[in-house]
Design a protein around this motif. Structure first.
Motif, short mmCIF file in Angstrom:
data_model
loop_
_atom_site.label_atom_id
_atom_site.label_comp_id
_atom_site.label_asym_id
_atom_site.label_seq_id
_atom_site.Cartn_x
_atom_site.Cartn_y
_atom_site.Cartn_z
N ARG A 73 0.97 -1.11 -0.07
CA ARG A 73 -0.20 0.24 0.07
C ARG A 73 0.98 1.23 -0.11
O ARG A 73 0.33 2.23 -0.85
N HIS A 74 1.66 1.14 0.68
CA HIS A 74 2.73 2.65 0.68
C HIS A 74 3.57 2.50 -0.64
O HIS A 74 3.68 3.63 -0.83
N HIS A 75 3.79 1.50 -1.10
CA HIS A 75 4.67 1.54 -2.46
C HIS A 75 3.42 2.26 -3.61
O HIS A 75 3.91 2.98 -4.23
N GLU A 76 2.31 1.74 -3.52
CA GLU A 76 1.41 2.44 -4.44
C GLU A 76 1.17 3.79 -4.10
O GLU A 76 0.90 4.67 -5.10
N ALA A 77 0.96 4.00 -2.95
CA ALA A 77 0.71 5.82 -2.34
C ALA A 77 2.09 6.23 -2.83
O ALA A 77 1.58 7.36 -3.59
N VAL A 78 3.31 5.98 -2.60
CA VAL A 78 4.54 6.74 -3.07
C VAL A 78 4.53 6.73 -4.61
O VAL A 78 4.84 8.07 -5.17
N SER B 75 3.31 -0.74 -12.81
CA SER B 75 3.49 -2.30 -13.36
C SER B 75 4.30 -2.89 -12.37
O SER B 75 5.38 -2.32 -12.03
N ARG B 76 4.22 -4.16 -11.94
CA ARG B 76 4.92 -4.85 -10.98
C ARG B 76 5.58 -6.07 -11.58
O ARG B 76 6.40 -6.76 -10.97
#
Length: 573
Positions: free
Chosen positions: A226-231, A269-270
């Motif tokens: 979630r933090h990665h997506e937010a950043v 994209s991951r």
């Protein structure tokens, strides 16, 4: 966010502290339980099947032995004659040769004519024999004199087909159980090996999971995601991560997709995705990123945007290329607006000084009683002012150009030209009606094309004037023809030796100022891209007298394809 400095040494990532992981423990226990249950269930089914098979084989064996002995030549005659020595010899030979526990021959009344224990000959057979006495075959499990056994009883038929005796062959259950035990021991050993291998593989898998997840718990992994997506969503910079070996996109945030003109569905994209070539990224950016040399704060024209590009290679078992993109389009536009404001300020200062002189002259003429001369002088200055100075065109230019942004641009360039000692002349045929202005994007494209062409033309005319070749005149003609806006800009400068190269990014006849990052050679390249996008054309030629350069641009009022959502492009520097 500032780009990382590739020259600075990169610190290795801090190793996570050793700690137990409930996720790994749960996975390990689950895998071990699964392996054990699988092995136990499979072993139990195999044991049951093996036991059934062994018991069925024992029954089939004793039945085959009984049938073979009953049908052997001479046995019926020996039974009918009650030749006990002969019968005993045949029965014991059969028992020894087949490995069964006992072979008993009896008369129809059930009296034994043979037995493994000779003392029991003459006794009555213990077991069910009446069906065999009636001519049937019987297989049963019965506790006889030697113990519990699986036995088969078949009739012995005489020459006339009557029952003259019976043959019983049996296998003690103890012997069957011994065979079952041996088979089950092998199965148990195989199950134990399978369990050991399964537990070992489960332990290795748990260690691999712990290493790959850095010992993090599921809720911690979810929080990091979630933090990665937010950043990624909050970053004002475009972030692009490429696999250094395959060149495929690993990470692409929404800002990078917007700056590169890619569909927003691609970001973020991951997983390793398409290459930049497959995404249709601007070839100039693809070629620059393919070069493994460092890229630090390099300004590039990507599409119609000015981007500040940085690239850092992250070393490791799987090296990645981290690319950051910052949009300089707005910064360049603000710089241009600041330059325009400075030009207007200088023009207003000059106009105020000139206006004061004009008022003083008019006032003096009135004091001298020359009111008519004062009126004529004021009217002449007013006409010159409406001409926008130094031949910007007859009448009010804002009435001839219905596009207010374009009219303001031409007036500003006329003022700039006057301040630089040049002349900007607007052709008599210049006109743009309200019906031909188009949408906001069309106005932006016209301003981009006209602004960049005039900037380059004024610079060329100024260079010619400074070199003592005279001139210093720029001509502008803008009109609508066959559904397209035709822009013609001519200067009396030194001309272009290679007109096609002039539209290449970075090409310029002017030397960049010391300490200034490649801010040259973007204007004409930007003109070319706008024209190509709208499906127009650009022609470059020399003036009528062979001097200078003439640019003729056709901009269709309706572009040939939909315009991607971009901000106003920057002017050349």
């Amino acid at each position: 966010m500032s780009a990382p400095d590739p020259s600075a040494p990169s610190d290795p990532p801090a190793a996570p502290g050793r700690r137990g992981s409930r996720l790994v423990r749960r996975l390990l226990v689950l895998e071990i339980v699964t392996v054990v249950l699988t092995a136990v269930i499979a072993g139990g089914v195999s044991a049951w099947s093996t036991r059934q098979t062994i018991e069925r084989d024992a029954a089939d064996k004793v039945l085959a032995v009984s049938v073979a002995l009953a049908a052997s030549p001479g046995l019926a005659d020996a039974v009918a004659a009650r030749d006990v020595p002969r019968i005993q010899a045949a029965a014991e030979a059969t028992r020894a040769g087949t490995g069964v526990s006992f072979v008993t021959v009896m008369d129809p009344a059930g009296t034994r004519l043979s037995h493994p224990e000779p003392a029991r000959i003459g006794e009555t057979y213990q077991g069910t024999f009446l069906p065999a006495a009636g001519g049937a075959t019987l297989v049963e499990t019965f506790p006889g004199t030697l113990g519990l056994s699986v036995r088969a009883i078949v009739p012995v038929l005489g020459a006339d087909g009557t029952v003259v005796g019976m043959v019983a062959a049996g296998q003690l259950r103890v012997q069957v159980a011994d065979r079952i035990t041996r088979e089950l021991a092998v199965l148990a050993l195989a199950a134990a090996v399978a369990i050991a291998l399964g537990v070992g593989l489960a332990w290795l898998a748990a260690r691999r999971v712990k290493r790959d997840t850095l010992g993090l718990e599921p809720h911690e992994i979810t929080a990091l995601h979630r933090h990665h997506e937010a950043v990624m969503a909050a970053m004002r910079e475009g972030l692009l991560v490429l696999d250094a070996d395959s060149g495929r996109v690993v990470v692409l945030n929404a800002e990078a997709a917007r700056l590169l003109g890619l569909p927003a569905t691609l970001a973020p994209s991951r997983a390793a995705g398409p290459t930049l070539d497959e995404l249709g990224v601007d070839p100039a950016l693809r070629e620059r990123l393919a070069d493994r040399s460092p890229v630090t704060d390099e300004t590039m024209l990507v599409g119609e945007r000015l981007l500040l590009v940085n690239r850092t290679e992250v070393a490791g078992p799987a090296p990645d290329l981290v690319v950051t993109l910052r949009d300089r389009t707005e910064l360049e536009a603000m710089t241009r607006e600041l330059d325009d404001a400075r030009s207007v300020t200088r023009a207003l200062r000059f106009a105020a000084h000139e206006h004061a002189n004009h008022l003083q002259a008019v006032s003096t003429l009135i004091e001298l009683g020359a009111q008519d001369d004062a009126r004529d002088l004021a009217q002449r200055w007013t006409r010159d002012l409406l001409d926008t100075g130094d031949g910007a065109g007859d009448g009010n230019l804002r009435d001839r150009l219905a596009d207010p942004a374009l009219a303001a641009l031409v007036l500003d360039k006329a003022t700039d030209a006057r301040d630089r000692g040049l002349a900007l002349r607007v052709g008599e045929s210049t006109a743009l009606g309200a019906a031909d202005t188009g949408d906001e994007q069309a106005s932006t494209d016209r301003v981009t094309v006209v602004g960049n062409l005039l900037d380059n033309a004024l610079d060329a005319a100024l260079e010619s004037a400074h070199d003592g070749r005279g001139g210093g005149v720029v001509e502008l003609d803008l009109h609508v023809e066959d559904g397209a806006v035709v822009v013609r800009v001519a200067d009396d400068g030194p001309g272009l030796a290679d007109p096609e190269a002039a539209f290449t990014v970075g090409w310029s006849t002017k030397h960049a100022e010391e300490g200034r990052r490649d801010g040259r050679g973007l204007g004409l390249a930007l003109v070319r891209r706008v024209v190509d996008r709208r499906g127009g054309s650009v022609e470059v030629g020399a003036g009528e007298d062979g001097r200078g350069t003439v640019f003729t641009v056709r901009l269709p009022l309706r572009p040939r394809r939909a315009q991607s959502a971009v901000d106003s492009p920057a002017a050349s520097r």
